[in-house]
Design an enzyme around this catalytic site. Structure first.
Site, PDB file in Angstrom:
ATOM      1  N   GLU A  82       4.510 -50.634  39.254  1.00  0.00           N
ATOM      2  CA  GLU A  82       3.179 -50.028  39.385  1.00  0.00           C
ATOM      3  C   GLU A  82       2.381 -50.834  40.432  1.00  0.00           C
ATOM      4  O   GLU A  82       2.490 -52.064  40.495  1.00  0.00           O
ATOM      5  CB  GLU A  82       2.499 -50.147  38.006  1.00  0.00           C
ATOM      6  CG  GLU A  82       1.081 -49.638  37.900  1.00  0.00           C
ATOM      7  CD  GLU A  82       0.513 -49.889  36.482  1.00  0.00           C
ATOM      8  OE1 GLU A  82       1.088 -50.698  35.717  1.00  0.00           O
ATOM      9  OE2 GLU A  82      -0.510 -49.254  36.157  1.00  0.00           O
ATOM     10  N   LYS A 113      -0.999 -41.315  36.834  1.00  0.00           N
ATOM     11  CA  LYS A 113      -0.860 -41.920  35.498  1.00  0.00           C
ATOM     12  C   LYS A 113      -1.796 -41.250  34.490  1.00  0.00           C
ATOM     13  O   LYS A 113      -3.005 -41.156  34.725  1.00  0.00           O
ATOM     14  CB  LYS A 113      -1.165 -43.414  35.598  1.00  0.00           C
ATOM     15  CG  LYS A 113      -0.972 -44.205  34.312  1.00  0.00           C
ATOM     16  CD  LYS A 113      -1.259 -45.700  34.551  1.00  0.00           C
ATOM     17  CE  LYS A 113      -0.950 -46.562  33.345  1.00  0.00           C
ATOM     18  NZ  LYS A 113      -1.178 -48.002  33.623  1.00  0.00           N
ATOM     19  N   CYS A 160       3.657 -47.465  33.581  1.00  0.00           N
ATOM     20  CA  CYS A 160       3.339 -48.509  32.601  1.00  0.00           C
ATOM     21  C   CYS A 160       2.915 -47.998  31.228  1.00  0.00           C
ATOM     22  O   CYS A 160       3.721 -47.520  30.464  1.00  0.00           O
ATOM     23  CB  CYS A 160       2.313 -49.466  33.197  1.00  0.00           C
ATOM     24  SG  CYS A 160       2.421 -51.101  32.394  1.00  0.00           S
ATOM     25  N   VAL A 162       1.686 -56.241  30.629  1.00  0.00           N
ATOM     26  CA  VAL A 162       1.031 -57.485  30.214  1.00  0.00           C
ATOM     27  C   VAL A 162       1.231 -57.730  28.715  1.00  0.00           C
ATOM     28  O   VAL A 162       1.217 -58.865  28.262  1.00  0.00           O
ATOM     29  CB  VAL A 162      -0.478 -57.496  30.572  1.00  0.00           C
ATOM     30  CG1 VAL A 162      -0.667 -57.612  32.066  1.00  0.00           C
ATOM     31  CG2 VAL A 162      -1.203 -56.261  30.046  1.00  0.00           C
TER      32      VAL A 162
HETATM   33  C1  ACM Z   1      -0.516 -51.217  32.212  1.00  0.00           C
HETATM   34  O1  ACM Z   1      -0.527 -50.027  31.916  1.00  0.00           O
HETATM   35  N1  ACM Z   1      -0.448 -51.607  33.463  1.00  0.00           N
HETATM   36  C2  ACM Z   1      -0.578 -52.259  31.175  1.00  0.00           C
END
Ligand code: ACM
Length: 259
Positions: free
Chosen positions: A39, A110, A142, A169
């Protein structure tokens, strides 16, 4: 089929350096037919103010990131999925570019934004599955992994293989992907980043996960790595578990609370 994940350490806000660096890492994935980059691989992630990401957001087809990846994909007969900040209709999205030998294919916006991303990005409203030859790939960025509905929907839309660009994370995703892949009988390539930005540490552990729960490969926690693996992306297409169970037919939407 050879597939690759690229785990890299982007330089915060230095797009030129990140594109150069990614191009060198992509060299090491030449033999792969499908490659996944993290990402926001070209900008870094932990923006402190909106102007930082607005200054680097780019067009899905004519932007420098798209142009470079399209050229590489064409030259090498490859498909590449890569996270970047997309400028579309005056809004900025945390998107995943998907390009192939034929050029631009799509830019997935996203859907599930994590924490401060909500201050900087608009969220997408459409999940995407694309066919490359016989293989159907599902696009994910992510935090999309956190919602089981994402991979379940992509599977029901026909995806065999998830291309998952991440900046993880939280520590849960690599193990959770085993369950996500088993419960949907799909394969997945998760490419994460490493390094730290303003106190946020990225967990590395990019992973190629098979539909039967096998961790084909897990990258280290803090070093960059390019990993090429030989997988059968369609190995989970038959959704039967045994002669009496099929994971699509056995669902009971009539008893679930879906909304
Ligand atoms: C994330 O969605 N970058 C934690």
């Amino acid at each position: 089929m050879k597939v690759a994940n690229i785990q890299m350490r982007p330089e915060f806000l230095d797009r030129e350096a990140n594109l150069d660096h990614a191009a060198r890492l992509l060299e090491q994935a030449r033999e792969a037919s499908i490659v996944v980059l993290p990402e926001l691989f070209n900008t870094g992630y932990n923006f402190q103010e909106k102007g930082q990401v607005e200054g680097l957001a780019e067009d899905a087809t004519s932007g420098p990131t798209s142009q470079m990846l399209q050229e590489i994909a064409r030259d090498r007969d490859q498909y590449i999925a890569a996270g970047y900040a997309e400028l579309y209709g005056g809004k900025v999205y945390n998107s995943q570019l998907f390009v192939g030998p034929e050029g631009f294919i799509s830019s997935y916006k996203k859907v599930h934004l994590f924490y401060n991303e909500k201050k900087f990005f608009s969220s997408g409203s459409k999940l995407e599955v694309h066919s490359i030859g016989d293989i159907n790939v599902g696009l994910m960025v992510c935090f999309d992994w956190f919602f089981p509905e994402t991979m379940r929907s992509l599977m029901l839309m026909g995806a065999d293989l998830m291309l998952h660009s991440a900046n993880l994370v939280l520590p849960f995703c690599p193990n959770a992907m085993v369950t996500r892949c088993v419960e949907n009988k799909v394969n997945a390539i998760t490419s994460n980043r490493v390094g730290e930005e303003f106190g946020l540490r990225y967990i590395g552990m990019s992973q190629i996960t098979a539909h039967d729960g096998t961790i084909v490969h897990r990258s280290p926690e803090s070093e960059e790595e390019v990993w090429v693996a030989d997988i059968d992306p369609m190995s989970g297409r038959d959704k039967s578990m045994n002669p009496l169970n099929n994971i699509i037919e056995d669902r009971r939407p009539d008893v679930y609370k879906l909304d």
